[in-house]
Design an enzyme around this catalytic site. Structure first.
Site, PDB file in Angstrom:
ATOM      1  N   ASN A   9       0.866  -1.184   0.000  1.00  0.00           N
ATOM      2  CA  ASN A   9       0.000   0.000   0.000  1.00  0.00           C
ATOM      3  C   ASN A   9       0.900   1.229   0.000  1.00  0.00           C
ATOM      4  OD1 ASN A   9      -1.772   2.068   0.476  1.00  0.00           O
ATOM      5  ND2 ASN A   9      -2.719   1.150   2.292  1.00  0.00           N
ATOM      6  N   GLY A 207      -9.419   9.906   6.614  1.00  0.00           N
ATOM      7  CA  GLY A 207     -10.426  10.116   5.566  1.00  0.00           C
ATOM      8  C   GLY A 207     -11.719   9.462   6.024  1.00  0.00           C
ATOM      9  N   ARG A 236      -9.783  17.425   5.432  1.00  0.00           N
ATOM     10  CA  ARG A 236     -10.611  17.720   4.253  1.00  0.00           C
ATOM     11  C   ARG A 236     -11.973  18.248   4.688  1.00  0.00           C
ATOM     12  NH1 ARG A 236      -9.853  11.934   1.458  1.00  0.00           N
ATOM     13  NH2 ARG A 236      -8.260  11.554   3.023  1.00  0.00           N
ATOM     14  N   ARG A 279      -8.570  12.014  18.660  1.00  0.00           N
ATOM     15  CA  ARG A 279      -8.293  11.758  20.081  1.00  0.00           C
ATOM     16  C   ARG A 279      -7.850  13.047  20.788  1.00  0.00           C
ATOM     17  NH1 ARG A 279      -4.834   6.558  20.765  1.00  0.00           N
ATOM     18  NH2 ARG A 279      -4.362   7.400  18.747  1.00  0.00           N
ATOM     19  N   ASN A 329     -12.802   3.281  17.622  1.00  0.00           N
ATOM     20  CA  ASN A 329     -12.209   3.593  18.934  1.00  0.00           C
ATOM     21  C   ASN A 329     -12.891   4.677  19.738  1.00  0.00           C
ATOM     22  OD1 ASN A 329      -9.898   1.791  18.770  1.00  0.00           O
ATOM     23  ND2 ASN A 329      -9.245   3.114  17.085  1.00  0.00           N
ATOM     24  N   GLU A 380      -8.520  -3.818   5.402  1.00  0.00           N
ATOM     25  CA  GLU A 380      -8.387  -3.712   3.951  1.00  0.00           C
ATOM     26  C   GLU A 380      -7.256  -4.600   3.432  1.00  0.00           C
ATOM     27  OE1 GLU A 380      -8.500   0.425   5.085  1.00  0.00           O
ATOM     28  OE2 GLU A 380      -9.305   0.897   3.110  1.00  0.00           O
TER      29      GLU A 380
HETATM   30  P1  AMP Z   1      -7.220   5.923  10.638  1.00  0.00           P
HETATM   31  O1  AMP Z   1      -6.996   6.856   9.490  1.00  0.00           O
HETATM   32  O2  AMP Z   1      -8.278   4.883  10.347  1.00  0.00           O
HETATM   33  O3  AMP Z   1      -5.963   5.330  11.200  1.00  0.00           O
HETATM   34  O4  AMP Z   1      -7.855   6.806  11.828  1.00  0.00           O
HETATM   35  C1  AMP Z   1      -7.148   7.881  12.391  1.00  0.00           C
HETATM   36  C2  AMP Z   1      -8.074   8.653  13.309  1.00  0.00           C
HETATM   37  O5  AMP Z   1      -8.573   7.801  14.345  1.00  0.00           O
HETATM   38  C3  AMP Z   1      -7.377   9.812  14.010  1.00  0.00           C
HETATM   39  O6  AMP Z   1      -8.204  10.962  13.975  1.00  0.00           O
HETATM   40  C4  AMP Z   1      -7.262   9.324  15.430  1.00  0.00           C
HETATM   41  O7  AMP Z   1      -7.247  10.368  16.367  1.00  0.00           O
HETATM   42  C5  AMP Z   1      -8.537   8.530  15.553  1.00  0.00           C
HETATM   43  N1  AMP Z   1      -8.524   7.694  16.753  1.00  0.00           N
HETATM   44  C6  AMP Z   1      -7.749   6.630  17.027  1.00  0.00           C
HETATM   45  N2  AMP Z   1      -8.008   6.189  18.282  1.00  0.00           N
HETATM   46  C7  AMP Z   1      -8.954   7.011  18.822  1.00  0.00           C
HETATM   47  C8  AMP Z   1      -9.641   7.091  20.074  1.00  0.00           C
HETATM   48  N3  AMP Z   1      -9.407   6.229  21.051  1.00  0.00           N
HETATM   49  N4  AMP Z   1     -10.567   8.070  20.226  1.00  0.00           N
HETATM   50  C9  AMP Z   1     -10.833   8.955  19.247  1.00  0.00           C
HETATM   51  N5  AMP Z   1     -10.216   8.922  18.043  1.00  0.00           N
HETATM   52  C10 AMP Z   1      -9.299   7.966  17.828  1.00  0.00           C
END
Ligand code: AMP
Length: 394
Positions: A9, A207, A236, A279, A329, A380
């Site tokens: 990827n 995204g 975005r 987060r 999460n 994925e």
């Molecule tokens: P991804 O692109 O799928 O890896 O997701 C990234 C996003 O997930 C980021 O905005 C992180 O802050 C959010 N994220 C991961 N863990 C948590 C959590 N425990 N609470 C809130 N957002 C989270």
């Protein structure tokens, strides 16, 4: 191990490489970041020691180094059975995953106009791996392909016809591999078959997109010609009034600057003025930072509006599904979203919503909810490995 599958990827300045065994278990993964920069680095997951890279390593050099490292550690022995590649845009050419030959490479190149930041680097990964493993089958798995079943009423913009017929301007949809995985896993958790399961799948990561899946098929989705349309995302904007471009132009903002603003400086980052990381935003909001709370409010409200919009494409709803880093999460974001959906009769169970999701799948809705709500960690890479294995075996 002749039966292993490598999954590649490639992002604009990073890449991920994963190795699956013949039972579809991930046995190793690696990450390279800041590629083409003087501080490029790479690591095998679970090991803090960096893998040595040439200064300013390219995608090709990083892939070569990581494959060598897999070999040195005896994770990869012999040659893999197949290599699966994530490709972002398949345009209208690719309606499913395909084995790669020279003609496929050219067709992916032709789609690069639609995804200039992604397809060229996806192709660089394909070319590098084909050079490393010239005798092995390589499969291209497209983010857009799962959405090839969108009906015309969902994929056409209300623009003059030539925009579509001459320039291919239509809604394509993205995150298809993840939404497909949701359709499959939701059916399993519901004890049904994918072909009889209808869900709304919300992929919320950096995204974000949401898809209506009717009897296993994508019938509406929030991302469009590019992955900018739809939900609020990390940086975005998602939907804005198209009149904005002209309005910005009268204030001296060029199309290039507007594009950069909408893609890189907007979304959660733009609203909060602080961060695109959900987060961190939740922590800031807890400490009384009002713009961060506003960013969360806009994010959840837009998402809830889209859940409502997606019901227009469904005859039944077997589950609302949350996935992606945020969807998996964040109990808070799920709760803040569902609170707008009272009219649909969707309710969460506070305990299940609080405890569930983190690396596990399951129901988070209350027994009184009119529709079940599920959290499903996306995978994925697994889908890409399975597609590569299927095509290599065919
Ligand atoms: P991804 O692109 O799928 O890896 O997701 C990234 C996003 O997930 C980021 O905005 C992180 O802050 C959010 N994220 C991961 N863990 C948590 C959590 N425990 N609470 C809130 N957002 C989270």
């Amino acid at each position: 191990m002749e039966e292993s599958i490598l999954v590649v990827n490639c992002g604009s300045s990073s890449l991920k490489l994963a190795l699956f065994d013949q039972k579809n278990r991930k046995i190793a993964s690696a990450l390279a970041e800041k590629l083409n920069n003087s501080d490029a680095f790479a690591r095998i997951s679970g090991d803090d020691n960096p893998v040595e890279l040439p200064a300013g390593a390219s995608h090709e050099q990083a892939l070569q180094a990581l494959v060598n490292e897999f070999r040195n550690r005896q994770l990869l022995t012999g040659t893999p059975k197949a290599i699966g590649h994530r490709v972002v845009h398949g345009g209208e050419t690719f309606r499913e995953a395909v084995l790669v030959d020279d003609a496929t490479e050219q067709a992916i190149e032709a789609c690069a106009e639609l995804a200039p930041l992604h397809n060229p680097v996806n192709l660089a990964g394909i070319r590098a791996m084909r050079a490393l493993f010239p005798d092995r089958p390589h499969a291209a798995v497209f983010d857009t392909a799962y959405h090839h079943t969108l009906p015309e009423r969902a994929y056409r913009y209300a623009l003059p016809e030539h925009c579509y017929t001459q320039w291919g301007i239509r809604r394509y949809g993205f995150h298809g591999t993840s939404h497909y995985f949701m359709a499959r896993e939701a059916a399993r958790l519901l004890g049904k078959t994918p072909a009889t399961t209808s869900i709304i799948s919300a992929h919320l990561g950096n995204g974000c997109s949401i898809t209506a899946i009717r009897d296993g098929l994508s019938v509406d989705t929030s991302m469009g010609l590019t992955p900018l349309e739809g939900l609020v995302m990390g940086t975005r904007s998602g939907d804005v009034d198209p009149g904005l471009f002209d309005y910005l132009a009268t204030r001296g903002v060029s199309a290039t600057e507007a594009h950069r603003m909408l893609n890189n400086d907007s979304g959660l980052l733009g609203l909060s003025g602080q961060t695109n990381d959900m987060r961190s935003l939740c922590e800031l909001a807890d400490h009384g930072h009002e713009p961060s709370q506003l960013a969360i409010d806009v994010f959840c409200f837009r998402l809830a509006r889209y859940v409502g919009a997606m019901t227009a494409s469904l005859a039944q709803l077997d589950a609302l599904v949350f996935t992606g880093g945020i969807g998996e999460n964040s109990p808070r974001i799920r709760q803040e979203t569902v609170k707008h959906l009272g009219l649909l009769g969707i309710e969460l169970d506070t305990g299940l919503n609080r405890d569930h999701g983190r690396m596990s799948d399951g129901f988070v809705s209350s027994p009184d909810s009119r529709f079940p709500v599920l959290v499903i960690p996306t995978n994925e890479e697994l889908v890409i490995a399975q597609e590569a294995e299927r095509l290599a075996s065919a």
